[in-house]
Design an enzyme around this catalytic site. Structure first.
Site, mmCIF file in Angstrom:
data_model
loop_
_atom_site.group_PDB
_atom_site.id
_atom_site.type_symbol
_atom_site.label_atom_id
_atom_site.label_comp_id
_atom_site.label_asym_id
_atom_site.label_seq_id
_atom_site.Cartn_x
_atom_site.Cartn_y
_atom_site.Cartn_z
ATOM 1 N N ASP A 176 0.886 -1.297 0.212
ATOM 2 C CA ASP A 176 -0.062 0.147 0.016
ATOM 3 C C ASP A 176 0.776 1.155 -0.135
ATOM 4 O O ASP A 176 0.511 2.302 -0.752
ATOM 5 C CB ASP A 176 -1.054 0.103 1.208
ATOM 6 C CG ASP A 176 -1.653 1.507 1.220
ATOM 7 O OD1 ASP A 176 -2.253 1.856 0.637
ATOM 8 O OD2 ASP A 176 -1.395 1.942 2.503
ATOM 9 N N ASP A 202 -6.651 4.640 -4.139
ATOM 10 C CA ASP A 202 -5.484 4.015 -2.844
ATOM 11 C C ASP A 202 -6.402 4.115 -1.821
ATOM 12 O O ASP A 202 -6.209 3.231 -0.844
ATOM 13 C CB ASP A 202 -4.340 4.808 -2.718
ATOM 14 C CG ASP A 202 -3.460 4.526 -1.729
ATOM 15 O OD1 ASP A 202 -3.003 3.467 -1.812
ATOM 16 O OD2 ASP A 202 -3.260 5.398 -0.826
ATOM 17 N N ASP A 244 -7.217 1.134 0.651
ATOM 18 C CA ASP A 244 -6.730 1.069 1.971
ATOM 19 C C ASP A 244 -8.156 0.267 2.861
ATOM 20 O O ASP A 244 -7.927 -0.396 3.898
ATOM 21 C CB ASP A 244 -6.755 2.534 2.703
ATOM 22 C CG ASP A 244 -5.150 2.638 2.198
ATOM 23 O OD1 ASP A 244 -4.424 2.057 1.405
ATOM 24 O OD2 ASP A 244 -5.088 4.099 2.372
#
Length: 232
Positions: A83, A104, A108
Site C-alpha cells: 500500500d 488508494d 486501504d
C-alpha cells in the site's frame, strides 16, 4: 525518482500538509521510498492491486489457525508495505493523480476489512473485530467529510494512523501463531492473543479518533465554518 526528502515533502502536499516528522510515519515512508527506488518502472496500480489481494490472502491462513497464523501476520505486513509502495511509486515518479489518490483510499479501506476478518477467524469475538474495523475507517471518513466542509488540512498525526493499524493487525496475528496451542488461564493462546490485540487496537482507535475529533472540532468552529452544507 525523487530523493527521500523531496518525496516526503510531496507526500505531505498530497495529504493536506500532513506532518512527516513523527518517527513512525517518517520511518514507514522512508521504507516505502527505499522499496520504490529499484521498482520505479512499475505502474503504481500493480502495487495497489497486489496490496488488496495479499490482504485478502491473509484470511484463509488466519482461519486455519496454528502456525498458519504467523503467515497471516506476515501477509498483513506485506499488504501494508505494498500500500505504501504504490504511493511512493506514484508520487516519487511524478505519476500521482487524483484518481489514483481516491483508488488508494478505497483499497486501504478494503484491506482493513480483511484485517478485521482475519482477527475474527483467528479467535477475536465478532463484535470486537467489527469495532476494530470500524475504527480503522472512522478517522479517514472524518477527514474526508471535514474536507467537504472546507477543512483542507489533514491535521495532527494520531495514535491510530495507517502504519499503526497494519502493525497492530500483523503483530497480533503473528503473535497468535506463536502461542497457538498453549493454554493461558484455560483459554487457547491464539484466541486470547487475537482478542487482546483487537481490544488494544480498539482502544488505540478510540484515542486516535478523539485526538482527531478535538482538532477537527476546533477547525470547524473557526471563521467561515458556520454555514455547512447539508448531509446527504
Amino acid at each position: 525518482m525523487l530523493s527521500r526528502e523531496e518525496y516526503l515533502e510531496a507526500w505531505s502536499r498530497w495529504h493536506g500538509g500532513a506532518d512527516t516528522s513523527a518517527p513512525l510515519v517518517r520511518g514507514w515512508l522512508t521504507l516505502a521510498h527505499a522499496l520504490a527506488r529499484p521498482l520505479a518502472a512499475l505502474p503504481p496500480v500493480v502495487a495497489t492491486a497486489a496490496g488488496v489481494v495479499v490482504a485478502a490472502a491473509a484470511v484463509p491462513p488466519a482461519a486455519a489457525g496454528g502456525a498458519w497464523l504467523v503467515l497471516a501476520g506476515v501477509l498483513v505486513g506485506l499488504s501494508g508495505l505494498l500500500d505504501s509502495l504504490d504511493g511512493a511509486l506514484a508520487i516519487g515518479t511524478g505519476r500521482a493523480s487524483q484518481r489514483g489518490f481516491v483508488l488508494d483510499s478505497v483499497v486501504d479501506r478494503l484491506t482493513e476489512v480483511a484485517y478485521a476478518a482475519a482477527l475474527w477467524v483467528a479467535g477475536a469475538p465478532g463484535w470486537l473485530a467489527v469495532a476494530f474495523g470500524a475504527l480503522c475507517w472512522l478517522p479517514d471518513y472524518l477527514r474526508a467529510r471535514a474536507g467537504q466542509a472546507g477543512v483542507h488540512r489533514t491535521g495532527p498525526i494520531s495514535l491510530w494512523e495507517r502504519p499503526t493499524r497494519v502493525a497492530m493487525a500483523g503483530l497480533t496475528l503473528g503473535g497468535a501463531g506463536v502461542v497457538s496451542g498453549l493454554e493461558i488461564a484455560g483459554v487457547d493462546g491464539a484466541t486470547l492473543t487475537a482478542t487482546a490485540g483487537a481490544a488494544t487496537g480498539l482502544l488505540l482507535g478510540v484515542v486516535g479518533t478523539v485526538q482527531l475529533g478535538r482538532w477537527l472540532g476546533a477547525e470547524l468552529a473557526g471563521p467561515g465554518q458556520g454555514d455547512l452544507p447539508p448531509s446527504g
